[in-house]
Scaffold this motif. Structure first.
Motif, mmCIF file in Angstrom:
data_model
loop_
_atom_site.group_PDB
_atom_site.id
_atom_site.type_symbol
_atom_site.label_atom_id
_atom_site.label_comp_id
_atom_site.label_asym_id
_atom_site.label_seq_id
_atom_site.Cartn_x
_atom_site.Cartn_y
_atom_site.Cartn_z
ATOM 1 N N ASN A 44 11.466 -16.127 86.746
ATOM 2 C CA ASN A 44 11.220 -15.467 85.448
ATOM 3 C C ASN A 44 11.516 -13.968 85.447
ATOM 4 O O ASN A 44 11.466 -13.345 84.396
ATOM 5 C CB ASN A 44 9.776 -15.687 84.965
ATOM 6 C CG ASN A 44 9.453 -17.153 84.753
ATOM 7 O OD1 ASN A 44 10.320 -17.916 84.356
ATOM 8 N ND2 ASN A 44 8.219 -17.539 85.025
ATOM 9 N N ALA A 45 11.779 -13.387 86.590
ATOM 10 C CA ALA A 45 12.127 -11.960 86.637
ATOM 11 C C ALA A 45 13.639 -11.803 86.563
ATOM 12 O O ALA A 45 14.387 -12.567 87.187
ATOM 13 C CB ALA A 45 11.592 -11.319 87.904
ATOM 14 N N PHE A 46 14.089 -10.811 85.809
ATOM 15 C CA PHE A 46 15.518 -10.522 85.750
ATOM 16 C C PHE A 46 15.993 -9.984 87.092
ATOM 17 O O PHE A 46 17.077 -10.292 87.579
ATOM 18 C CB PHE A 46 15.787 -9.500 84.640
ATOM 19 C CG PHE A 46 17.233 -9.116 84.503
ATOM 20 C CD1 PHE A 46 18.098 -9.898 83.757
ATOM 21 C CD2 PHE A 46 17.729 -7.967 85.122
ATOM 22 C CE1 PHE A 46 19.437 -9.557 83.637
ATOM 23 C CE2 PHE A 46 19.058 -7.611 85.000
ATOM 24 C CZ PHE A 46 19.915 -8.404 84.259
ATOM 25 N N SER A 61 12.513 -8.208 78.930
ATOM 26 C CA SER A 61 11.887 -7.484 77.816
ATOM 27 C C SER A 61 11.942 -5.971 77.997
ATOM 28 O O SER A 61 11.623 -5.211 77.083
ATOM 29 C CB SER A 61 10.425 -7.904 77.681
ATOM 30 O OG SER A 61 9.698 -7.562 78.850
ATOM 31 N N GLY A 62 12.348 -5.511 79.193
ATOM 32 C CA GLY A 62 12.353 -4.080 79.485
ATOM 33 C C GLY A 62 11.105 -3.624 80.210
ATOM 34 O O GLY A 62 10.964 -2.437 80.529
ATOM 35 N N VAL A 63 10.212 -4.561 80.522
ATOM 36 C CA VAL A 63 8.970 -4.235 81.222
ATOM 37 C C VAL A 63 9.185 -4.294 82.727
ATOM 38 O O VAL A 63 9.824 -5.205 83.246
ATOM 39 C CB VAL A 63 7.841 -5.213 80.813
ATOM 40 C CG1 VAL A 63 6.610 -5.021 81.682
ATOM 41 C CG2 VAL A 63 7.477 -4.998 79.351
ATOM 42 N N ASP A 125 7.317 -6.099 72.052
ATOM 43 C CA ASP A 125 7.474 -6.830 70.802
ATOM 44 C C ASP A 125 6.152 -7.535 70.517
ATOM 45 O O ASP A 125 5.608 -8.233 71.370
ATOM 46 C CB ASP A 125 8.613 -7.846 70.986
ATOM 47 C CG ASP A 125 8.777 -8.781 69.800
ATOM 48 O OD1 ASP A 125 8.065 -8.616 68.796
ATOM 49 O OD2 ASP A 125 9.633 -9.680 69.903
ATOM 50 N N SER A 126 5.609 -7.351 69.321
ATOM 51 C CA SER A 126 4.269 -7.873 69.021
ATOM 52 C C SER A 126 4.200 -9.391 69.096
ATOM 53 O O SER A 126 3.119 -9.957 69.229
ATOM 54 C CB SER A 126 3.811 -7.396 67.639
ATOM 55 O OG SER A 126 4.659 -7.910 66.623
ATOM 56 N N LYS A 127 5.359 -10.070 69.023
ATOM 57 C CA LYS A 127 5.365 -11.528 69.140
ATOM 58 C C LYS A 127 5.137 -11.962 70.589
ATOM 59 O O LYS A 127 4.879 -13.129 70.868
ATOM 60 C CB LYS A 127 6.689 -12.100 68.614
ATOM 61 C CG LYS A 127 6.917 -11.879 67.127
ATOM 62 C CD LYS A 127 8.166 -12.573 66.631
ATOM 63 C CE LYS A 127 9.439 -11.937 67.164
ATOM 64 N NZ LYS A 127 9.649 -10.560 66.676
ATOM 65 N N LYS A 211 17.257 -8.010 68.189
ATOM 66 C CA LYS A 211 16.420 -7.863 69.385
ATOM 67 C C LYS A 211 16.135 -6.396 69.689
ATOM 68 O O LYS A 211 16.034 -5.990 70.840
ATOM 69 C CB LYS A 211 17.060 -8.546 70.594
ATOM 70 C CG LYS A 211 17.207 -10.054 70.427
ATOM 71 C CD LYS A 211 17.760 -10.700 71.683
ATOM 72 C CE LYS A 211 17.856 -12.204 71.507
ATOM 73 N NZ LYS A 211 18.407 -12.882 72.706
ATOM 74 N N ALA A 212 16.007 -5.609 68.648
ATOM 75 C CA ALA A 212 15.791 -4.168 68.831
ATOM 76 C C ALA A 212 14.417 -3.854 69.390
ATOM 77 O O ALA A 212 14.159 -2.714 69.796
ATOM 78 C CB ALA A 212 15.988 -3.433 67.505
ATOM 79 N N GLU A 213 13.513 -4.849 69.442
ATOM 80 C CA GLU A 213 12.179 -4.602 70.009
ATOM 81 C C GLU A 213 12.239 -4.231 71.472
ATOM 82 O O GLU A 213 11.239 -3.793 72.047
ATOM 83 C CB GLU A 213 11.277 -5.834 69.840
ATOM 84 C CG GLU A 213 11.053 -6.257 68.410
ATOM 85 C CD GLU A 213 11.982 -7.385 68.012
ATOM 86 O OE1 GLU A 213 13.080 -7.493 68.615
ATOM 87 O OE2 GLU A 213 11.625 -8.159 67.112
ATOM 88 N N GLU A 214 13.397 -4.417 72.108
ATOM 89 C CA GLU A 214 13.558 -3.954 73.491
ATOM 90 C C GLU A 214 13.514 -2.432 73.564
ATOM 91 O O GLU A 214 13.219 -1.870 74.621
ATOM 92 C CB GLU A 214 14.879 -4.480 74.073
ATOM 93 C CG GLU A 214 14.887 -6.001 74.250
ATOM 94 C CD GLU A 214 16.190 -6.515 74.821
ATOM 95 O OE1 GLU A 214 17.103 -5.673 75.067
ATOM 96 O OE2 GLU A 214 16.325 -7.734 75.024
#
Length: 269
Positions: A44-46, A61-63, A125-127, A211-214
């Motif tokens: 699950n990790a990039f 997600s950028g996290v 992203d709040s979702k 996908k700008a929530e990134e």
């Protein structure tokens, strides 16, 4: 993001979540490799790295999830790579797909001097964030950024929809109003709106990205809009979503004189 596959259990102070814009990933990777980190495979990790004592996972997600006794030091070193040259603005909405509740449009104004502090809060992203975490984080965010929002109650939205029967066109109208207001005060700001259709209705005023929530600023706007939406639902003891059960509940309210105060009536047509 719970599957980080390590055999070590860390206390909270040895586990840090950090939002890192993807344009800084290569610099962060170079830094970590120079410090003796090496790549490993984690579900699950990039991307995942370790030096044998500390573990860092990059998620799509950028996290970044940083674990180990040097977590705080590594966080500070990574944040030194990050610079924001000008004010950035991110815009997103909540309530668009829900039968009950308002439509909330928010723009987040993020200034360079608070960029690192906001990254440290790991906005998402709040979702992709639990309601409890969202309610915990929003107050801290409100102390670091400026929010400009349009709150359309169900009654207001129902009335607007009669004149403009397309939610995307209502979003065009609302965001244009917010963007012009923000640019009047911050004329050099870079504005990004999370795309909700195929064309950019704002021309050169704003970037319109899927996908700008990134982006950190859009993630913050997403969280604020969702927070205001959920707060309204909680105050009126109404459910989220548009499931069959929720639709049936809304239809049972049709006979109530003031049902349009709570229901997006156009969902039921």
């Amino acid at each position: 993001m719970d599957d980080y596959n390590t055999n070590v259990v860390f206390s909270n102070k040895h586990q840090i979540s950090l939002k890192l814009p993807k344009e800084y990933w290569n610099s962060a990777l170079d830094l970590l490799l120079s410090k003796g980190f090496y790549k490993r495979d984690v579900a699950n990790a990039f991307l995942s790295l370790t030096d044998g004592n500390n573990f860092i996972n990059f998620y799509s997600s950028g996290v970044l999830l940083i674990q180990g006794k040097d977590a705080q030091i590594l966080k500070e070193e990574i944040l030194k790579l990050v610079k924001l040259e000008r004010v950035v603005v991110g815009c997103d909405e909540a309530g668009k797909g829900d039968v009950f509740g308002p439509l909330v449009l928010c723009c987040c104004i993020l200034k360079p001097e608070n960029f690192e502090k906001v990254l440290s809060l790991s906005p998402k992203d709040s979702k992709k964030i639990k309601d409890e975490e969202l309610f915990r984080k929003i107050q801290a965010l409100e102390n670091l950024v400026e929010f400009r929002c349009i709150f359309l109650s169900p009654k207001e939205l129902n009335q607007i929809y009669k004149e403009k029967p397309n939610l995307n066109r209502i979003l065009d109208w609302g965001y244009l109003r917010l963007i012009k207001e923000v640019l009047k005060e911050y004329p050099d700001a870079k504005v990004t709106v999370d795309a909700y259709s195929h064309r950019n209705p704002f021309g050169s005023l704003a970037s319109f990205e899927h996908k700008a929530e990134e982006k950190v600023e859009v993630a913050c706007a997403s969280m604020k809009a969702r927070y205001e939406f959920l707060k309204w639902l909680k105050a009126h003891n109404l459910p989220k979503g548009a499931s069959l059960e929720v639709m049936q509940m809304a239809r049972r309210m049709l006979n109530q004189k003031n049902y349009e105060d709570f229901v997006k009536a156009f969902f039921l047509k």
